[in-house]
Scaffold this active site. Sequence first.
Site, PDB file in Angstrom:
ATOM      1  CG  ASP A 194      -1.850   1.170   1.257  1.00  0.00           C
ATOM      2  OD1 ASP A 194      -2.724   1.189   0.378  1.00  0.00           O
ATOM      3  OD2 ASP A 194      -1.707   2.062   2.107  1.00  0.00           O
ATOM      4  CD  GLU A 230      15.360 -15.393   3.173  1.00  0.00           C
ATOM      5  OE1 GLU A 230      14.782 -16.080   4.042  1.00  0.00           O
ATOM      6  OE2 GLU A 230      15.974 -14.337   3.435  1.00  0.00           O
TER       7      GLU A 230
END
Length: 510
Positions: A194, A230
């Site tokens: 956002d 990851e």
Amino acid sequence: MPETWWRGAAIYQVYLRSFADGNGDGIGDLAGLRTRLPYLADLGVNAVWLNPWYPSPMADGGYDVADYRDIEPVFGTLAEAERFIGEAHALGIKVIIDVVPNHSSTASAWFEEALAAGPGSPARERFWFRDEPGDWKSIFGGPAWTQVPDGQWYLHLFDPGQPDFNWTNPEVHAEFHDVLRFWFDRGVDGIRIDSAAVLVKDFDGGDPDGYTDLDEVHEIYRGWRRLADEYDERILVGEVWFPDQERFARYLRPDELHTAFNFDFLACPWEPAALRRSIEQTLDTHIPLGAPPTWVLSNHDVARVVTRYGRAETSWDHGNRRDGAPSDLELGHRRARAAALLAMALPGSVYVYQGEELGLPEVDDIPGELRQDPMWTRSGHTVPGRDGCRVPLPWAGEEPPFGFGAGEPWLPQPEDWRKLTVEAQTADLGSTLNLYRAALRLRRDRLGDGTLTWLQSRPDVLAFTRESGLTCVVNLGADPVRLPPHESVLLASGPLDGDELPSDTAVWLT
Ligand code: GLC
Ligand code: CA
């Protein structure tokens, strides 16, 4: 789904409060969403993006987050959210959630701690507390600084209920890394960031806009990208609103965000030259970076596309919302259907804001006392704001609440939405819902990621071919245009006149 699912995905935006209400309190929730998952699978979308679902006082529809690691009780529980993620995945639907890093809520533990700890405390250093207010204005109107009882002031670019974080504080960085892991560990496939461009502040430069797109913001997203990498196939999607395409593209460098909302396209007027320029510019900035463009026609912050395209001025401008401007809805509807086929045929991913597939118009006549958008109150009741595009969806039946839930919806639905319910439109072959279903299905195999080749056409016509051999032609002119040579018509946004494509109509050909 291919490994890089997000490059060509059709992503459906769920505004949870208004999607479906499972417990009859008039507010959409996870229970309602879970029962409607088959609707989304049948519609043919690849992913959903949910607006914030966290505990929140709802000063700004949930964009005031009190706890980033839990679910708002009105919406459900964390356990339910986890079940929802599993159920969506079982239907082949990826889940993107909203994370709000620019600001928190005055009801967050950190803000409460900051208030209690007093001036000069480390707890206040997580936000922007000052002895004197600055002169920045809030994006929702009024000053961007609010005073607390001990005399200090805190910064809030949005509502006073949304105190801004201090991103020079390493604790804030660590906190958000932990929040991202919290949700990635629960199977979330992507994060919509956002207000992604306004996290870093420069108070000393004297610029009233000393927070938009400062260079240091990119370091934050490099850290987030390393974290996302990851995990498998998790994505970061930026809400980056500003006109400079060069600067916009920086967020999409290979070590930053995967994609960002294409607001240039959203804001573009329904005019052939402007649309063509926007599409070309989008491709020119994205292709060299290897980032797929996104195509967005509307969301929970802007006027419904049917209403916007029926107005005299069809562009979108945040600074001049034109709420309530007269609109020829029939014209807007025709154009919105054509625009949907255009957006879905372009290379990259596409967003569908809930209700767009039903052709819902903006609701302009919500009584002032029922309006909930802080824009309405902060503007001294001069800007109606965003409630008109957030009205609960009509699912079935002849009268409100139209199957939204058992209770009275939190915003009133117009009576004439009986023609626009999912039930009514499912039964009508020519409905906008059935157009979206057909288009999304065709799009799955033939469109999405890639490139396009423009075809020779009249200046008021957009015509291009995709790798799969699908050709899209959109007539934005006043006169009909002859279709190019083709084998068959796969789909049209409105009736064709023999071999002629009428005004404000789009067609997919092979
Ligand atoms: C974004 C959201 C909007 C919200 C604002 C503040 O622009 O889309 O709904 O009000 O950020 O969080
Ligand atoms: Ca509910």
